[in-house]
Design an enzyme around this catalytic site. Structure first.
Site, mmCIF file in Angstrom:
data_model
loop_
_atom_site.group_PDB
_atom_site.id
_atom_site.type_symbol
_atom_site.label_atom_id
_atom_site.label_comp_id
_atom_site.label_asym_id
_atom_site.label_seq_id
_atom_site.Cartn_x
_atom_site.Cartn_y
_atom_site.Cartn_z
ATOM 1 C CE LYS A 283 -5.621 -4.450 0.567
ATOM 2 N NZ LYS A 283 -5.450 -3.018 0.242
HETATM 3 N N1 GLU Z 1 -5.458 -0.514 2.957
HETATM 4 C C1 GLU Z 1 -4.979 0.766 2.510
HETATM 5 C C2 GLU Z 1 -4.757 0.755 1.009
HETATM 6 O O1 GLU Z 1 -5.362 -0.012 0.300
HETATM 7 C C3 GLU Z 1 -3.778 1.245 3.304
HETATM 8 C C4 GLU Z 1 -2.554 0.384 3.234
HETATM 9 C C5 GLU Z 1 -1.449 0.815 4.183
HETATM 10 O O2 GLU Z 1 -1.587 1.834 4.823
HETATM 11 O O3 GLU Z 1 -0.453 0.082 4.244
HETATM 12 O O4 GLU Z 1 -4.059 1.564 0.474
#
Ligand code: GLU
Length: 431
Positions: free
Chosen positions: A121
């Site tokens: 993240k």
């Molecule tokens: N931000 C989204 C999540 O929390 C998508 C992450 C992604 O597609 O890599 O799952």
């Protein structure tokens, strides 16, 4: 060529001092799951830490000519099962511990739905709504340039999250491509289709939430056609989930975003609400509705409650006042462990985040696969594959909860964490 979409400016969001510590919560979940499934101490110890953590303090020229230093993070929790995957968040509340927790949850989410990824993240502490399009572009490009040494299609593939969307991903892809000297679409997902994005990606998280809602309602004997739905969060995820659950027959009676909430017992016209939100920057003030607070909305009596905003919303302070039959978690970490206990005692099932909101990363995986193979699928194909993967994970979670007598969250975590632990065990310890 995509053009930047101007966003109405909203009042700055302020950090909530009472927000529970997400990182402590995520680590407590890991320890509790390991105790249930008997994962050995060494593996738990390795998973309790994020493998790589990067902090970037980087300059951006603002429109008024001043220079501002922003702080951004990229945290890679576990590289055991493949390249790491997870979104980039732009919000005033971004902090290293929050990013760590979200990275760990991405590891579990990817493992639960069987993707060959670990979790990551990132984010930049900023208020995206007070930045101009030019400032957002310069911030995104400088952040992407700073991350070039530590990301890539085989290493770490960012995606949208709170406060970011397809445009930021296009700038990100372009910046990295300029650095490597050729187009590199597979470095980031959630891009516009015109730069190697996938059909169906924009709606994928909301679509997955709608699928889980339908399957859970079916298992619990809740007739969606006679159900009232409340959704906290009316960004891409919340608004799409509301629309698709409404398409299955539910009446959407209340929605809220950071600017406030609206309630109309007879049901909301979601198209008109979305138009109002585009113009005013918030759903608040939509004509013919009662105002509700963005936290108060959680207590509006309904059948299905979808918290699709941010973490730490359903807490020990309000869990006893929830008045719903089912909680379907669209956000990451919206329910604290103390609130989980209260909801369990009250007999309100919670379909957990790492299952419900995995549609986004599942279609991100499809996007990455399509970029690497340079062969693209149509939307029907994407949606069919998404439904199949999520159905398998949903059935596995529900069946495990039933046979082992755990909550759905515990079942999802136990399945996911056991898979990651097994990978670590088999790979062994280097050197
Ligand atoms: N931000 C989204 C999540 O929390 C998508 C992450 C992604 O597609 O890599 O799952």
């Amino acid at each position: 060529m995509t053009t930047a979409i101007s966003r109405p400016r909203r009042p700055a969001q302020v950090a909530d001092p009472d927000l529970p510590d997400a990182w402590a919560m995520a680590r407590a979940q890991l320890r509790a799951s390991a105790a249930r499934t008997g994962i050995e101490r060494d593996v738990v110890e390795r998973l309790s830490h994020c493998e790589r953590e990067f902090t970037l303090n980087f300059p951006v020229r603002m429109d008024d000519g001043t220079l501002h230093i922003f702080t951004g993070y990229r945290v890679q929790h576990s590289l055991a099962r493949g390249p790491v995957k997870g979104g980039l968040r732009y919000a005033p509340t971004v902090a290293i511990d929050e990013v760590r927790a979200l990275a760990m949850w991405m590891t579990w989410k990817c493992a639960l739905v069987g993707l060959p990824f670990g979790g990551a993240k990132g984010g930049v502490r900023c208020d995206p709504h007070s930045l101009s399009d030019g400032e957002r572009e310069r911030l995104t490009r400088r952040f992407a340039a700073g991350l070039v040494p530590v990301i890539g299609p085989a290493v770490d593939i960012p995606a949208p999250d709170l406060g970011t969307g397809p445009q930021e991903m296009a700038w990100f892809m372009d910046t990295v491509s300029m650095h490597v000297g050729h187009a590199q679409p597979g470095v980031v997902t959630g891009k516009p289709v015109s730069v190697g994005g996938s059909e169906g990606r924009a709606e994928a998280t909301g679509r997955g939430i709608a699928l889980c809602t339908a399957w859970a309602a079916d298992r619990l004997g809740i007739d969606l056609h006679r159900s009232r739905l409340v959704v906290q969060g009316f960004g891409n995820v919340g608004a799409t989930a509301a629309r698709l659950i409404h398409a299955q027959g539910a009446t959407v009676i209340a929605v809220a975003d950071a600017g406030g909430g609206i309630h109309r017992e007879e049901g909301l016209d979601l198209v008109a609400v979305a138009r109002h939100a585009r113009i005013h920057g918030t759903v608040a003030g939509f004509p013919g509705t009662e105002p509700v607070g963005r936290n108060g909305i959680l207590e509006v009596p309904c059948d299905v409650l979808v918290p699709a905003a941010v973490e730490g919303q359903i807490t020990s302070a309000n869990a006893s006042r929830l008045s719903c039959r089912l909680v379907v978690e669209g956000a990451n970490g919206p329910t604290t462990p103390e609130a989980d206990e209260i909801l369990l005692a009250r007999g309100i099932p919670v379909v957990p985040d790492i299952l419900c909101n995995s549609g986004g990363v599942v279609v991100s995986y499809f996007e990455w696969v399509q970029d690497l193979q340079q062969f693209f699928w149509n939307e029907a194909e994407v949606n069919a594959r998404l439904g199949a993967i999520m159905r398998t994970a949903f059935e596995a979670t529900w069946d495990r909860a039933t046979t082992s007598g755990t909550t759905l969250r515990e079942a999802a975590l136990d399945l996911a964490i056991s898979r990651v632990a097994e990978t670590i065990r088999v790979r062994g310890l280097y050197p």
